[in-house]
Scaffold this motif. Sequence first.
Motif, PDB file in Angstrom:
ATOM      1  N   THR A  53     -17.759  -4.783 -11.893  1.00 52.49           N
ATOM      2  CA  THR A  53     -16.858  -3.655 -11.801  1.00 52.49           C
ATOM      3  C   THR A  53     -15.858  -3.899 -10.688  1.00 52.49           C
ATOM      4  O   THR A  53     -16.212  -4.358  -9.617  1.00 52.49           O
ATOM      5  CB  THR A  53     -17.629  -2.363 -11.502  1.00 52.49           C
ATOM      6  OG1 THR A  53     -18.553  -2.119 -12.544  1.00 52.49           O
ATOM      7  CG2 THR A  53     -16.684  -1.181 -11.381  1.00 52.49           C
ATOM      8  N   GLU A  54     -14.597  -3.591 -10.931  1.00 48.94           N
ATOM      9  CA  GLU A  54     -13.618  -3.638  -9.861  1.00 48.94           C
ATOM     10  C   GLU A  54     -12.628  -2.516 -10.076  1.00 48.94           C
ATOM     11  O   GLU A  54     -12.291  -2.154 -11.209  1.00 48.94           O
ATOM     12  CB  GLU A  54     -12.899  -4.988  -9.796  1.00 48.94           C
ATOM     13  CG  GLU A  54     -11.840  -5.201 -10.845  1.00 48.94           C
ATOM     14  CD  GLU A  54     -11.120  -6.522 -10.679  1.00 48.94           C
ATOM     15  OE1 GLU A  54     -10.376  -6.679  -9.700  1.00 48.94           O
ATOM     16  OE2 GLU A  54     -11.294  -7.383 -11.546  1.00 48.94           O
ATOM     17  N   THR A  66      -2.748  -2.880  -9.790  1.00 50.73           N
ATOM     18  CA  THR A  66      -2.047  -4.104 -10.128  1.00 50.73           C
ATOM     19  C   THR A  66      -0.560  -3.959  -9.828  1.00 50.73           C
ATOM     20  O   THR A  66       0.078  -2.983 -10.218  1.00 50.73           O
ATOM     21  CB  THR A  66      -2.231  -4.447 -11.620  1.00 50.73           C
ATOM     22  OG1 THR A  66      -1.667  -3.399 -12.399  1.00 50.73           O
ATOM     23  CG2 THR A  66      -3.702  -4.578 -11.962  1.00 50.73           C
ATOM     24  N   ARG A 109      -7.607   0.547 -11.513  1.00 51.26           N
ATOM     25  CA  ARG A 109      -8.030  -0.436 -12.503  1.00 51.26           C
ATOM     26  C   ARG A 109      -9.516  -0.685 -12.365  1.00 51.26           C
ATOM     27  O   ARG A 109     -10.035  -0.791 -11.262  1.00 51.26           O
ATOM     28  CB  ARG A 109      -7.253  -1.738 -12.296  1.00 51.26           C
ATOM     29  CG  ARG A 109      -7.549  -2.858 -13.278  1.00 51.26           C
ATOM     30  CD  ARG A 109      -6.591  -4.017 -12.991  1.00 51.26           C
ATOM     31  NE  ARG A 109      -6.711  -5.103 -13.942  1.00 51.26           N
ATOM     32  CZ  ARG A 109      -7.444  -6.188 -13.753  1.00 51.26           C
ATOM     33  NH1 ARG A 109      -8.149  -6.324 -12.633  1.00 51.26           N
ATOM     34  NH2 ARG A 109      -7.488  -7.141 -14.658  1.00 51.26           N
ATOM     35  N   ARG A 110     -10.185  -0.786 -13.496  1.00 51.80           N
ATOM     36  CA  ARG A 110     -11.605  -1.115 -13.497  1.00 51.80           C
ATOM     37  C   ARG A 110     -11.869  -2.161 -14.574  1.00 51.80           C
ATOM     38  O   ARG A 110     -11.406  -2.022 -15.708  1.00 51.80           O
ATOM     39  CB  ARG A 110     -12.449   0.135 -13.771  1.00 51.80           C
ATOM     40  CG  ARG A 110     -13.948  -0.160 -13.806  1.00 51.80           C
ATOM     41  CD  ARG A 110     -14.765   1.107 -13.900  1.00 51.80           C
ATOM     42  NE  ARG A 110     -16.195   0.776 -13.880  1.00 51.80           N
ATOM     43  CZ  ARG A 110     -17.159   1.692 -13.838  1.00 51.80           C
ATOM     44  NH1 ARG A 110     -16.856   2.964 -13.804  1.00 51.80           N
ATOM     45  NH2 ARG A 110     -18.423   1.315 -13.828  1.00 51.80           N
ATOM     46  N   ARG A 111     -12.606  -3.171 -14.197  1.00 47.12           N
ATOM     47  CA  ARG A 111     -12.960  -4.232 -15.134  1.00 47.12           C
ATOM     48  C   ARG A 111     -14.477  -4.371 -15.151  1.00 47.12           C
ATOM     49  O   ARG A 111     -15.111  -4.401 -14.107  1.00 47.12           O
ATOM     50  CB  ARG A 111     -12.319  -5.550 -14.693  1.00 47.12           C
ATOM     51  CG  ARG A 111     -12.681  -6.754 -15.568  1.00 47.12           C
ATOM     52  CD  ARG A 111     -11.829  -7.940 -15.196  1.00 47.12           C
ATOM     53  NE  ARG A 111     -12.189  -9.138 -15.979  1.00 47.12           N
ATOM     54  CZ  ARG A 111     -11.360 -10.145 -16.204  1.00 47.12           C
ATOM     55  NH1 ARG A 111     -10.122 -10.119 -15.724  1.00 47.12           N
ATOM     56  NH2 ARG A 111     -11.743 -11.196 -16.921  1.00 47.12           N
ATOM     57  N   TRP A 112     -15.033  -4.419 -16.359  1.00 44.25           N
ATOM     58  CA  TRP A 112     -16.480  -4.543 -16.440  1.00 44.25           C
ATOM     59  C   TRP A 112     -16.885  -5.349 -17.675  1.00 44.25           C
ATOM     60  O   TRP A 112     -16.099  -5.531 -18.608  1.00 44.25           O
ATOM     61  CB  TRP A 112     -17.172  -3.176 -16.439  1.00 44.25           C
ATOM     62  CG  TRP A 112     -17.088  -2.429 -17.730  1.00 44.25           C
ATOM     63  CD1 TRP A 112     -18.026  -2.365 -18.711  1.00 44.25           C
ATOM     64  CD2 TRP A 112     -16.006  -1.608 -18.181  1.00 44.25           C
ATOM     65  NE1 TRP A 112     -17.595  -1.572 -19.743  1.00 44.25           N
ATOM     66  CE2 TRP A 112     -16.367  -1.098 -19.439  1.00 44.25           C
ATOM     67  CE3 TRP A 112     -14.765  -1.271 -17.632  1.00 44.25           C
ATOM     68  CZ2 TRP A 112     -15.533  -0.262 -20.165  1.00 44.25           C
ATOM     69  CZ3 TRP A 112     -13.927  -0.432 -18.356  1.00 44.25           C
ATOM     70  CH2 TRP A 112     -14.319   0.049 -19.605  1.00 44.25           C
ATOM     71  N   ARG A 163      -8.382  -6.220 -23.183  1.00 46.52           N
ATOM     72  CA  ARG A 163      -9.353  -7.284 -22.944  1.00 46.52           C
ATOM     73  C   ARG A 163      -8.597  -8.558 -22.585  1.00 46.52           C
ATOM     74  O   ARG A 163      -7.487  -8.791 -23.097  1.00 46.52           O
ATOM     75  CB  ARG A 163     -10.222  -7.526 -24.175  1.00 46.52           C
ATOM     76  CG  ARG A 163     -10.873  -6.272 -24.698  1.00 46.52           C
ATOM     77  CD  ARG A 163     -11.971  -6.560 -25.682  1.00 46.52           C
ATOM     78  NE  ARG A 163     -13.240  -6.816 -25.008  1.00 46.52           N
ATOM     79  CZ  ARG A 163     -14.418  -6.725 -25.623  1.00 46.52           C
ATOM     80  NH1 ARG A 163     -14.481  -6.422 -26.909  1.00 46.52           N
ATOM     81  NH2 ARG A 163     -15.542  -6.965 -24.960  1.00 46.52           N
ATOM     82  N   PRO A 164      -9.163  -9.379 -21.724  1.00 44.96           N
ATOM     83  CA  PRO A 164      -8.499 -10.636 -21.356  1.00 44.96           C
ATOM     84  C   PRO A 164      -8.361 -11.536 -22.581  1.00 44.96           C
ATOM     85  O   PRO A 164      -9.114 -11.410 -23.555  1.00 44.96           O
ATOM     86  CB  PRO A 164      -9.450 -11.257 -20.320  1.00 44.96           C
ATOM     87  CG  PRO A 164     -10.323 -10.138 -19.855  1.00 44.96           C
ATOM     88  CD  PRO A 164     -10.438  -9.198 -21.015  1.00 44.96           C
ATOM     89  N   ASP A 201     -14.778  -9.234 -21.147  1.00 38.16           N
ATOM     90  CA  ASP A 201     -14.691  -8.069 -20.277  1.00 38.16           C
ATOM     91  C   ASP A 201     -13.733  -7.040 -20.868  1.00 38.16           C
ATOM     92  O   ASP A 201     -12.885  -7.366 -21.717  1.00 38.16           O
ATOM     93  CB  ASP A 201     -14.197  -8.471 -18.890  1.00 38.16           C
ATOM     94  CG  ASP A 201     -15.250  -9.213 -18.091  1.00 38.16           C
ATOM     95  OD1 ASP A 201     -16.380  -9.367 -18.595  1.00 38.16           O
ATOM     96  OD2 ASP A 201     -14.936  -9.648 -16.969  1.00 38.16           O
ATOM     97  N   VAL A 216     -10.920  -4.119 -19.555  1.00 38.38           N
ATOM     98  CA  VAL A 216     -10.133  -3.662 -18.415  1.00 38.38           C
ATOM     99  C   VAL A 216      -9.571  -2.281 -18.743  1.00 38.38           C
ATOM    100  O   VAL A 216      -8.913  -2.096 -19.772  1.00 38.38           O
ATOM    101  CB  VAL A 216      -8.981  -4.628 -18.101  1.00 38.38           C
ATOM    102  CG1 VAL A 216      -8.143  -4.096 -16.931  1.00 38.38           C
ATOM    103  CG2 VAL A 216      -9.527  -6.021 -17.779  1.00 38.38           C
ATOM    104  N   GLU A 222      -7.133   0.721 -17.188  1.00 42.45           N
ATOM    105  CA  GLU A 222      -6.131   1.078 -16.186  1.00 42.45           C
ATOM    106  C   GLU A 222      -5.745   2.523 -16.423  1.00 42.45           C
ATOM    107  O   GLU A 222      -5.564   2.947 -17.570  1.00 42.45           O
ATOM    108  CB  GLU A 222      -4.912   0.176 -16.304  1.00 42.45           C
ATOM    109  CG  GLU A 222      -5.214  -1.292 -16.031  1.00 42.45           C
ATOM    110  CD  GLU A 222      -4.133  -2.198 -16.569  1.00 42.45           C
ATOM    111  OE1 GLU A 222      -3.385  -2.771 -15.761  1.00 42.45           O
ATOM    112  OE2 GLU A 222      -4.044  -2.319 -17.813  1.00 42.45           O
TER     113      GLU A 222
END
Length: 335
Positions: free
Chosen positions: A3-4, A8, A22-25, A74-75, A87, A89, A91
Amino acid sequence: MTTEVTTTQADAQRCPGADPVRRRWTPPGPLHLGQTLRVLGRGAEDPTVRVLSEDCAWLTTRCAGLPVGARFTRPPRTSGENPLHRDVVAEAWGPGASVWIERAPAWVGARDSWEEFESSPGFAQLPHVLVRARHEHPGLRLPATGAVLDRAVVAILEQRVTALEAVRAYRALLRWIAEPAPGPAPQGMRVPPTAEQWRRVPSWQWHRAGVDPARSATVMRTVQRASALERLSHREDPASVRAALQSISGIGPWTAAEITQCTHGDPDGVSVYDYHLADHVCWFFDGAPGSDERMLELLEPWRGHRQRVVRLLKASGHRKPSFGPRLSPQDHRRH
């Protein structure tokens, strides 16, 4: 799970003065972003949900009454990587973004698990077509938005009319009374109105939108219970939420199920009294049209997971025969 929460710089430049959070999990298990979120929207021009691709979706909501505009992405896929295991993401922009971002995973089914169903004797009893549908769509999840009031209004507007009529009415009402989405959201997106904004809609405006007095009155009764609906959003048992919703005059089993399927990831809520669903289910199992009673009888072996079976049936591509009466749009503005 990683999680972050960050801001950006690129997105801040695209939306000056409105830094996103922003949250990435990493989802626990496969997740198909577009397929999971698409159930929340009503068409390509929905003012609150836009699924732009299988890996990009925009939505609007409120958190603690404050507006939020959000994007899920998604990336890019790397060589040999399973696209459903990438992952996610999220925002978010707007006054409610920093609180909402903690709830973002639930919107894409982070709380939903098919493990109990897939390991049950009932799953082994599924027709092969539905087992295959699950294997072909392992990333399908049930979202849990918690936005009970917003989903209740959408479901009420869909009562007893065609989807086209309901979508047209909802778009018109939000265009007139709702604020634009925060952040760089697609053009035309709006934030779902507050209970107070709904209460201020005059009768002539409901009429202009094509909403009959019965549905507008049900919306008014529902928004009067906004505080109670907010408490329902925190309940974990969807069945108890369905029962509580039906204490509001004008909300029956169909509307309650349509709400909890999206707000609580309800694995068992079945939309009885739907104009199409009973025939859809009965044609699949019986090869003939049927009633709601027959549909529930057919789904009984999977009680507790009946909505999952319905979702698999739809994902399988099954279609009932296209003959029979159609529900014609009605122009309530002339009544």
